[in-house]
Design an enzyme around this catalytic site. Structure first.
Site, short mmCIF file in Angstrom:
data_model
loop_
_atom_site.label_atom_id
_atom_site.label_comp_id
_atom_site.label_asym_id
_atom_site.label_seq_id
_atom_site.Cartn_x
_atom_site.Cartn_y
_atom_site.Cartn_z
N CYS A 107 -5.13 -1.43 -16.87
CA CYS A 107 -6.30 -1.90 -15.81
C CYS A 107 -5.66 -1.98 -14.39
O CYS A 107 -4.95 -3.06 -14.23
CB CYS A 107 -7.06 -3.35 -16.28
SG CYS A 107 -8.19 -3.94 -15.43
N HIS A 108 -6.13 -1.23 -13.58
CA HIS A 108 -5.65 -1.35 -12.03
C HIS A 108 -6.49 -1.08 -11.04
O HIS A 108 -6.25 -1.61 -9.95
CB HIS A 108 -4.51 -0.52 -12.14
CG HIS A 108 -4.96 1.12 -11.77
ND1 HIS A 108 -5.49 1.98 -12.96
CD2 HIS A 108 -5.18 1.88 -10.84
CE1 HIS A 108 -5.93 2.98 -12.59
NE2 HIS A 108 -5.76 3.24 -11.26
#
Length: 357
Positions: free
Chosen positions: A206-207
């Site tokens: 998750c970025h």
């Protein structure tokens, strides 16, 4: 041929590894690293693991606004292109590095080959969508990974420049998944201690800014992962480190293992052995699909419609209940469904450049 290849981010390193290896068998490649991803875990480790040659030019450009980064890259790439005078500029994907290099080459009237052309999310809130569209419209040769890319090109009047070649990420997946060594350990984000990888786990990446630039969205994702029947391994992007560690401490999450970023081979092993995958990455969606792993994607737009079949990849909101509901849906695997090609896209990419005058 003499080809200048411009890369700057993790997914581009992976594609350049397989295409560059094939390209250098007969042609000269000049490798340019913009520096968009720059620290060891986000950049240098990929060059070491994938045996990518050291860049001929490393521009060291990262940070700043989209405009600042793109402008600095354009000026630096222009200087390199004038010096090298290549037959082709080769770019991948949809980053600021891709657009900056393409713009510089277009203004010098040079041939541009765009790999992963035609990919569309139809979301103009997504900065990468702007990069994709602009790069496609100024490129000489548009090489699509999937049939949907060809459809998008046709809708924009670009068919005469387009060819379907398959996905070099699938080439890389097939090559580097073979004979992978067992991975036993993972490095903790908080204290650098090395922990054993659990026998069963979920894999989270998750970025994107929309999921990590404030507490609520990431908190909802963490709440979902905390409720699962096995730990979650989450390699944390450097810019998200403080928030992830704080939320874990404040809410006493025990089922989420925050780790340092991982290299490509380690990530590939984690994909291949995970129970299920949760991500907001376009690349990891595809790798989950290649590995026949159930994937839930935390985005409000579809990146790769080819993966959104038979329950194999589900879109979810950054909402714990929605994520858990989507993870429970079963998937069906059709072994004859191979929308990303046959693992030979690198050969087709090079042939397309050779045969285009």
């Amino acid at each position: 041929m003499k080809v200048v290849t411009v890369i700057g981010a993790r997914p581009q390193f992976i594609k350049a590894a397989v295409v560059g290896r094939e390209l250098r068998k007969k042609h000269k490649e000049v490798l340019v690293h913009t520096g968009q991803h720059y620290d060891y875990n986000m950049s240098e480790q990929f060059f070491e693991e994938l045996d990518i040659p050291r860049p001929d030019y490393n521009m060291g450009i990262s940070g700043g606004s989209h405009a600042q980064m793109t402008g600095k890259m354009m000026m630096a790439v222009e200087t390199i292109l004038k010096k090298e005078m290549p037959d082709w500029l080769l770019v991948y994907g949809d980053t600021n590095s891709t657009l900056a290099a393409a713009l510089a080459a277009a203004k010098l009237h040079m041939n541009i080959c765009h790999v992963e052309a035609g990919a569309r999310t139809n979301s103009f809130t997504n900065p990468e969508e702007i990069n994709r569209i602009c790069t496609d419209h100024i490129s000489t040769l548009l090489l699509a990974s999937t049939k949907s890319g060809m459809v998008s090109m046709a809708a924009e009047g670009l068919s005469d420049r387009g060819q379907l070649v398959g996905d070099p990420m699938y080439d890389a997946f097939l090559k580097y998944s073979q004979n992978q060594e067992m991975r036993n350990s993972i490095v903790s984000l908080s204290d650098g201690i090395v922990y054993k990888i659990p026998p069963e786990y979920y894999y989270l990446t998750c970025h994107r800014e929309e999921n990590t630039n404030e507490d609520n969205n990431l908190l909802e994702i963490f709440k979902a992962m905390e409720q699962l029947d096995a730990p979650t391994i989450y390699p944390v992007h450097p810019r998200n480190k403080e928030r992830a560690l704080r939320l874990q401490t404040d809410y006493h999450f025990k089922n989420i293992l925050l780790t340092e970023p991982v290299g490509y081979l380690e990530s590939l092993w984690l994909v291949n052995h995970a129970k299920k995958i949760v991500t907001d990455s376009g690349g990891l969606q595809r790798e989950a699909f290649f590995a026949c792993k159930k994937c839930v994607t935390i985005l409000d737009f579809v990146c790769w419609p080819e993966t959104m079949v038979d329950g194999r990849n589900e879109l979810a909101k950054p909402d714990a209940e929605d994520i858990l509901n989507k993870m429970e849906k079963k998937q069906w695997i059709d072994e004859n469904y191979l929308p990303f090609g046959n693992g030979k896209s690198a050969v087709k990419i090079i042939a397309a450049m050779e045969n285009t005058k």
